[in-house]
Design a protein around this motif. Structure first.
Motif, PDB file in Angstrom:
ATOM      1  N   VAL A 167       6.076  17.484  53.818  1.00  0.00           N
ATOM      2  CA  VAL A 167       7.463  17.016  53.837  1.00  0.00           C
ATOM      3  C   VAL A 167       8.021  16.791  52.437  1.00  0.00           C
ATOM      4  O   VAL A 167       9.163  17.174  52.142  1.00  0.00           O
ATOM      5  N   LEU A 168       7.241  16.183  51.560  1.00  0.00           N
ATOM      6  CA  LEU A 168       7.751  15.783  50.243  1.00  0.00           C
ATOM      7  C   LEU A 168       7.448  16.778  49.127  1.00  0.00           C
ATOM      8  O   LEU A 168       8.084  16.715  48.067  1.00  0.00           O
ATOM      9  N   LYS A 169       6.514  17.690  49.338  1.00  0.00           N
ATOM     10  CA  LYS A 169       6.149  18.640  48.292  1.00  0.00           C
ATOM     11  C   LYS A 169       6.446  20.082  48.686  1.00  0.00           C
ATOM     12  O   LYS A 169       7.199  20.789  48.025  1.00  0.00           O
ATOM     13  N   LEU A 170       5.819  20.521  49.781  1.00  0.00           N
ATOM     14  CA  LEU A 170       5.877  21.935  50.123  1.00  0.00           C
ATOM     15  C   LEU A 170       7.278  22.369  50.552  1.00  0.00           C
ATOM     16  O   LEU A 170       7.798  23.382  50.066  1.00  0.00           O
ATOM     17  N   PHE A 171       7.885  21.631  51.463  1.00  0.00           N
ATOM     18  CA  PHE A 171       9.205  22.023  51.955  1.00  0.00           C
ATOM     19  C   PHE A 171      10.269  21.999  50.852  1.00  0.00           C
ATOM     20  O   PHE A 171      11.020  22.973  50.699  1.00  0.00           O
ATOM     21  N   PRO A 172      10.366  20.936  50.041  1.00  0.00           N
ATOM     22  CA  PRO A 172      11.361  20.946  48.959  1.00  0.00           C
ATOM     23  C   PRO A 172      11.123  22.074  47.954  1.00  0.00           C
ATOM     24  O   PRO A 172      12.083  22.685  47.464  1.00  0.00           O
ATOM     25  N   THR A 173       9.862  22.358  47.640  1.00  0.00           N
ATOM     26  CA  THR A 173       9.572  23.446  46.705  1.00  0.00           C
ATOM     27  C   THR A 173      10.035  24.779  47.276  1.00  0.00           C
ATOM     28  O   THR A 173      10.628  25.605  46.573  1.00  0.00           O
ATOM     29  N   TRP A 174       9.780  24.993  48.564  1.00  0.00           N
ATOM     30  CA  TRP A 174      10.213  26.227  49.225  1.00  0.00           C
ATOM     31  C   TRP A 174      11.730  26.353  49.195  1.00  0.00           C
ATOM     32  O   TRP A 174      12.275  27.448  48.988  1.00  0.00           O
ATOM     33  N   LEU A 175      12.437  25.243  49.400  1.00  0.00           N
ATOM     34  CA  LEU A 175      13.897  25.274  49.379  1.00  0.00           C
ATOM     35  C   LEU A 175      14.440  25.610  47.997  1.00  0.00           C
ATOM     36  O   LEU A 175      15.451  26.316  47.867  1.00  0.00           O
ATOM     37  N   LEU A 176      13.777  25.119  46.959  1.00  0.00           N
ATOM     38  CA  LEU A 176      14.287  25.272  45.602  1.00  0.00           C
ATOM     39  C   LEU A 176      14.065  26.664  45.026  1.00  0.00           C
ATOM     40  O   LEU A 176      14.818  27.108  44.154  1.00  0.00           O
ATOM     41  N   LEU A 177      13.046  27.362  45.499  1.00  0.00           N
ATOM     42  CA  LEU A 177      12.658  28.627  44.873  1.00  0.00           C
ATOM     43  C   LEU A 177      13.139  29.823  45.675  1.00  0.00           C
ATOM     44  O   LEU A 177      13.246  29.761  46.906  1.00  0.00           O
ATOM     45  N   PRO A 178      13.413  30.955  44.998  1.00  0.00           N
ATOM     46  CA  PRO A 178      13.795  32.165  45.730  1.00  0.00           C
ATOM     47  C   PRO A 178      12.676  32.655  46.632  1.00  0.00           C
ATOM     48  O   PRO A 178      11.493  32.426  46.360  1.00  0.00           O
ATOM     49  N   GLN A 179      13.045  33.328  47.700  1.00  0.00           N
ATOM     50  CA  GLN A 179      12.089  33.743  48.718  1.00  0.00           C
ATOM     51  C   GLN A 179      10.984  34.618  48.150  1.00  0.00           C
ATOM     52  O   GLN A 179       9.827  34.530  48.570  1.00  0.00           O
ATOM     53  N   GLU A 180      11.340  35.478  47.183  1.00  0.00           N
ATOM     54  CA  GLU A 180      10.345  36.410  46.653  1.00  0.00           C
ATOM     55  C   GLU A 180       9.346  35.755  45.706  1.00  0.00           C
ATOM     56  O   GLU A 180       8.405  36.389  45.247  1.00  0.00           O
ATOM     57  N   MET A 181       9.513  34.475  45.430  1.00  0.00           N
ATOM     58  CA  MET A 181       8.657  33.804  44.452  1.00  0.00           C
ATOM     59  C   MET A 181       7.467  33.092  45.083  1.00  0.00           C
ATOM     60  O   MET A 181       6.426  32.929  44.452  1.00  0.00           O
ATOM     61  N   LEU A 182       7.600  32.659  46.343  1.00  0.00           N
ATOM     62  CA  LEU A 182       6.556  31.862  46.979  1.00  0.00           C
ATOM     63  C   LEU A 182       6.346  32.318  48.411  1.00  0.00           C
ATOM     64  O   LEU A 182       7.285  32.346  49.209  1.00  0.00           O
ATOM     65  N   SER A 183       5.115  32.674  48.751  1.00  0.00           N
ATOM     66  CA  SER A 183       4.743  33.063  50.109  1.00  0.00           C
ATOM     67  C   SER A 183       3.770  32.023  50.659  1.00  0.00           C
ATOM     68  O   SER A 183       2.728  31.762  50.059  1.00  0.00           O
ATOM     69  N   ILE A 184       4.110  31.435  51.803  1.00  0.00           N
ATOM     70  CA  ILE A 184       3.349  30.315  52.352  1.00  0.00           C
ATOM     71  C   ILE A 184       2.719  30.694  53.689  1.00  0.00           C
ATOM     72  O   ILE A 184       3.361  31.315  54.531  1.00  0.00           O
ATOM     73  N   THR A 185       1.461  30.303  53.870  1.00  0.00           N
ATOM     74  CA  THR A 185       0.776  30.431  55.155  1.00  0.00           C
ATOM     75  C   THR A 185       0.386  29.038  55.621  1.00  0.00           C
ATOM     76  O   THR A 185      -0.219  28.274  54.865  1.00  0.00           O
ATOM     77  N   LEU A 186       0.741  28.698  56.850  1.00  0.00           N
ATOM     78  CA  LEU A 186       0.414  27.397  57.427  1.00  0.00           C
ATOM     79  C   LEU A 186      -0.680  27.570  58.480  1.00  0.00           C
ATOM     80  O   LEU A 186      -0.555  28.419  59.367  1.00  0.00           O
ATOM     81  N   VAL A 187      -1.718  26.753  58.380  1.00  0.00           N
ATOM     82  CA  VAL A 187      -2.836  26.836  59.325  1.00  0.00           C
ATOM     83  C   VAL A 187      -3.099  25.437  59.892  1.00  0.00           C
ATOM     84  O   VAL A 187      -3.869  24.654  59.322  1.00  0.00           O
TER      85      VAL A 187
END
Length: 267
Positions: A62-82
């Motif tokens: 909630v406080l790290k991953l989601f805000p970072t994803w919102l701030l960065l362009p889509q092509e910069m960060l690819s996330i896998t949730l397990v």
């Protein structure tokens, strides 16, 4: 070697030697095409192994991953949730059963989120819903409300059918295999891997295909985990991703310090 790898000697002067025709052609092409697009940099690959009710997992997401994803362009960060974490998979009378660290409700939350990912398909569709679930008062009771806010196009009935049927069990079995394949094995959650090599995992069925892997070669998400990477991700995930990304940095890559997260949920 001179600039761009062309061979020269120390006695060369413009008047002493004629230009090589190939060199002249290269210079002419470059002068006519000064703004040819360069290959895009590969995104930073990040995988989060977590439990739906683990306090440290929820806080990181909630406080790290989601805000970072919102701030960065889509092509910069690819996330896998397990979603699985420290759960245990058991075979009871020929049927798979799961025991979770924080009880049956966590098993339900893990499966709900796995089914949500399965039904929504698109990361940008399901990640805000998972953020809503993990940041709310109840992970397992707010699905309808979170879907209405963030993904009204997703059918909650299909998610419920997945949770109650064989598909949900199969998804959790798959997450168990992905988690068990970690090298080094996870010692706590949240467990973060960054920029590892996508590789086949013998014995895994229905793995995630990625980047042209043959269909008969199942894959597991990036497996690179170190104490240093974990600590950096927890301290400043945005700073870590900005540091690792090899392409042009966006304005968001200013870096900021953040308080250390509470200890993870150990096995």
């Amino acid at each position: 070697m001179g600039q761009k790898g062309w061979a020269v000697d120390s006695q060369w002067t413009p008047a002493s030697r004629r230009w090589d025709p190939v060199v002249i052609e290269l210079l002419e092409v470059e002068s006519r095409c000064p703004s040819l697009p360069r290959p895009a940099a590969a995104p930073v690959e990040l995988s989060l192994y977590y439990e739906s009710l683990c306090p440290a997992c929820r806080e990181f997401l909630v406080l790290k991953l989601f805000p970072t994803w919102l701030l960065l362009p889509q092509e910069m960060l690819s996330i896998t949730l397990v979603p699985y974490g420290n759960a245990q998979e058991r075979n009871v009378s020929g049927k798979l059963d799961f025991k979770c660290q924080h009880g049956p409700e966590e098993c339900l939350g893990n499966m709900m989120e796995a089914c949500l990912m399965h039904e929504a398909k698109n990361f940008s569709t399901y990640f805000p819903v998972i953020f809503c679930l993990e940041s709310g008062s109840s992970v397992t009771k707010n699905l309808e409300a979170c879907l209405q806010i963030y993904a009204p196009e997703v059918d909650s009935g299909r998610i419920s059918a997945c949770v109650q049927g064989d598909t949900g069990v199969a998804l959790m079995h798959h997450n168990a295999q992905l988690t068990d394949a970690l090298d080094p094995p996870h010692q706590y959650v949240p467990w973060i891997t960054v920029n590892g090599v996508w590789q086949g995992a013998p014995g895994l069925q229905g793995g995630l295909g990625h980047r042209g892997d043959p269909p008969d070669q199942p894959c597991v998400p990036p497996q690179k985990h170190t104490d240093e990477l974990q600590a950096q991700a927890e301290a400043s995930l945005l700073g870590l991703v900005c540091h690792l990304y090899q392409g042009e940095k966006p304005e968001a890559c200013g870096g900021s310090k953040a308080p250390k997260l509470p200890p993870g949920c150990r096995r």
